[in-house]
Design a protein around this motif. Structure first.
Motif, short mmCIF file in Angstrom:
data_model
loop_
_atom_site.label_atom_id
_atom_site.label_comp_id
_atom_site.label_asym_id
_atom_site.label_seq_id
_atom_site.Cartn_x
_atom_site.Cartn_y
_atom_site.Cartn_z
N ALA A 1 9.08 -12.00 -1.97
CA ALA A 1 8.45 -10.75 -2.40
C ALA A 1 6.98 -10.96 -2.71
CB ALA A 1 9.18 -10.19 -3.62
N ALA A 2 6.65 -12.10 -3.33
CA ALA A 2 5.25 -12.39 -3.64
C ALA A 2 4.44 -12.59 -2.35
CB ALA A 2 5.15 -13.62 -4.52
N ARG A 3 5.03 -13.27 -1.37
CA ARG A 3 4.33 -13.46 -0.09
C ARG A 3 4.11 -12.12 0.60
NH1 ARG A 3 7.79 -17.84 0.71
NH2 ARG A 3 9.09 -16.57 2.06
N GLN A 4 5.15 -11.27 0.60
CA GLN A 4 5.01 -9.97 1.26
C GLN A 4 3.99 -9.10 0.54
OE1 GLN A 4 9.00 -8.49 1.42
NE2 GLN A 4 9.52 -9.68 3.24
N ALA A 5 3.95 -9.16 -0.76
CA ALA A 5 2.97 -8.38 -1.52
C ALA A 5 1.56 -8.88 -1.23
CB ALA A 5 3.27 -8.46 -3.01
N ALA B 1 -3.55 -7.94 1.76
CA ALA B 1 -4.58 -8.46 2.64
C ALA B 1 -4.74 -7.55 3.86
CB ALA B 1 -4.23 -9.88 3.09
N ARG B 2 -3.70 -6.90 4.31
CA ARG B 2 -3.76 -6.07 5.51
C ARG B 2 -4.28 -4.66 5.23
NH1 ARG B 2 2.02 -6.17 7.84
NH2 ARG B 2 2.54 -7.15 5.90
N LYS B 3 -4.16 -4.21 4.00
CA LYS B 3 -4.50 -2.83 3.68
C LYS B 3 -6.03 -2.62 3.67
CE LYS B 3 -1.75 -1.32 0.40
NZ LYS B 3 -1.30 -0.85 -0.90
N PRO B 4 -6.54 -1.68 4.47
CA PRO B 4 -7.96 -1.38 4.37
C PRO B 4 -8.26 -0.72 3.02
CG PRO B 4 -6.96 -0.36 6.34
CD PRO B 4 -5.87 -0.96 5.52
N THR B 5 -9.43 -0.95 2.50
CA THR B 5 -9.75 -0.48 1.16
C THR B 5 -10.05 1.01 1.12
OG1 THR B 5 -12.05 -1.13 1.50
CG2 THR B 5 -10.59 -2.71 0.41
N GLY B 6 -10.56 1.61 2.20
CA GLY B 6 -10.95 3.01 2.14
C GLY B 6 -9.89 3.98 2.61
#
Length: 58
Positions: free
Chosen positions: A40-44, A49-54
């Motif tokens: 779960a920690a790795r997936q989080a 890391a993949r999510k764009p900030t905007g």
């Protein structure tokens, strides 16, 4: 002829096997929970890391 020694040995073996079964299942549960937490920690971490900030996530 007395069977007392055989009966005592049988109860001792039963108690040892019962205790081993209890301990080994507890250890396996602990190991699986630790693996699930790490997964779960790795997936989080990967999702963050993949999510764009905007952008909003869907």
């Amino acid at each position: 002829m007395s069977y007392q020694n055989y009966v005592i040995a049988a109860y001792a073996v039963f108690a040892i096997v019962l205790a081993w079964d209890f301990v080994s299942s507890r250890l396996q549960i602990r190991r699986e929970l630790r693996a699930a937490r790490q997964r779960a920690a790795r997936q989080a971490g990967q999702a963050g890391a993949r999510k764009p900030t905007g952008e909003l996530s869907r």
